[in-house]
Scaffold this motif. Structure first.
Motif, short mmCIF file in Angstrom:
data_model
loop_
_atom_site.label_atom_id
_atom_site.label_comp_id
_atom_site.label_asym_id
_atom_site.label_seq_id
_atom_site.Cartn_x
_atom_site.Cartn_y
_atom_site.Cartn_z
N LEU A 130 0.84 -1.20 0.00
CA LEU A 130 0.00 0.00 0.00
C LEU A 130 0.87 1.25 0.00
O LEU A 130 0.71 2.15 0.83
CB LEU A 130 -0.94 -0.02 1.21
CG LEU A 130 -1.87 -1.23 1.30
CD1 LEU A 130 -2.74 -1.16 2.54
CD2 LEU A 130 -2.73 -1.36 0.05
N LEU A 161 -7.69 2.99 5.18
CA LEU A 161 -6.62 3.50 4.30
C LEU A 161 -6.30 4.97 4.54
O LEU A 161 -5.51 5.55 3.79
CB LEU A 161 -7.04 3.31 2.83
CG LEU A 161 -7.18 1.87 2.35
CD1 LEU A 161 -7.66 1.84 0.90
CD2 LEU A 161 -5.87 1.10 2.48
N CYS A 164 -2.73 5.74 4.59
CA CYS A 164 -1.96 5.30 3.42
C CYS A 164 -2.03 6.39 2.36
O CYS A 164 -2.88 6.36 1.46
CB CYS A 164 -2.52 3.98 2.88
SG CYS A 164 -2.51 2.63 4.07
N VAL A 167 -2.72 6.36 -1.85
CA VAL A 167 -3.34 5.10 -2.24
C VAL A 167 -4.78 5.35 -2.70
O VAL A 167 -5.53 6.05 -2.03
CB VAL A 167 -3.33 4.08 -1.08
CG1 VAL A 167 -4.08 2.81 -1.48
CG2 VAL A 167 -1.90 3.76 -0.69
#
Length: 264
Positions: A130, A161, A164, A167
């Motif tokens: 990721l 997420l 992240c 991403v």
């Protein structure tokens, strides 16, 4: 005495067909017995309890493991989760060595699917995939076509997420026959669906050519082909078409109204 048996069955909470079959069995065996009535009654009630306990237990076990939905999580590792009617993971399937490595230290079975996705996406093993510009594809197949689950998936995955950066998450809900087709080709639901979109945009491509590609590479090639077709038809100015380096997977594609994308 038979009336007492009937009355006892009326109080049992069970499927009518199962109650009827068990009652017929008990009455049949009572008629064969020559034991005194009190002993026959005791024996019959005991048998009723035993049979109902056994059959209802097996039925409950089977119902728990009956698949109601499939969630496919695809980055380059591809993992599928089978979900029962109560929203719990009853099976997990890996595709390729990378996905097997990710699940070596994780057990997602019997977790609510929201908790399972949070655990999976937050694991150290998955985090290495990721990185910035990665594409996470979440594909859902439900037996009853319920799209409410897709909204729930979007919420829990977007939350997982949040840390992240760079991403992209993409979501799709597909027809119930798609999963079976994917498995016939030894592929996850999400990757198979993405390649089917690619083959529509690029009829000269093949399934085997892209089966080992990452989702970002698959989506990038699809989007490049779609832009090229639009430019040839005069729908998109040439300046908006991606460069060759971008078409090789430097960007991810967006396909169809059923998809929702979130950039972190």
């Amino acid at each position: 005495m038979k009336q007492n048996i009937h009355d006892a069955f009326d109080a049992v909470s069970c499927e009518e067909a199962l109650k009827g079959q068990t009652l017929d069995y008990v009455i049949k065996h009572m008629d064969r017995s020559r034991k005194p009535a009190p002993r026959r009654m005791k024996w019959a009630v005991s048998l009723v309890c035993l049979l109902l306990f056994a059959t209802s237990g097996l039925g409950g076990y089977s119902l728990y493991y009956t698949e109601a939905a499939v969630i496919s999580i695809d980055v380059n590792p591809s993992i599928e989760l089978d979900i029962n009617r109560w929203g719990k993971v009853v099976d997990q399937t890996t595709y390729g060595e990378e996905s097997e490595t990710v699940l070596q230290t994780l057990s997602l079975k019997h977790l609510k699917y929201e908790d399972a996705l949070a655990l999976l996406l937050g694991s150290d093993a998955m985090q290495q995939y990721l990185k910035k510009d990665a594409l996470v594809s979440i594909t859902l197949e439900t037996k009853d076509g319920d799209l409410k689950m897709l909204s729930s998936l979007q919420e829990c995955v977007d939350t997982a997420l949040m840390q992240c950066h760079g991403v992209t998450a993409e979501y799709a809900s597909v027809d119930s026959h798609m999963c079976e087709e994917a498995h016939e080709h030894g592929m996850s639901l999400g990757k198979y669906y993405a390649i089917q979109e690619l083959l529509t945009a690029d009829p000269q491509a093949t399934l085997d050519e892209f089966r080992d590609k990452s989702m970002k590479e698959i989506k990038g090639h699809t989007e490049h082909c779609e832009h090229r077709q639009q430019r040839m038809q005069g729908e998109v100015p040439k300046s908006t078409e991606r460069s060759d380096s971008q078409s090789d997977g430097q960007e991810s594609g967006c396909h169809g109204s059923r998809h929702h994308r979130r950039q972190n």
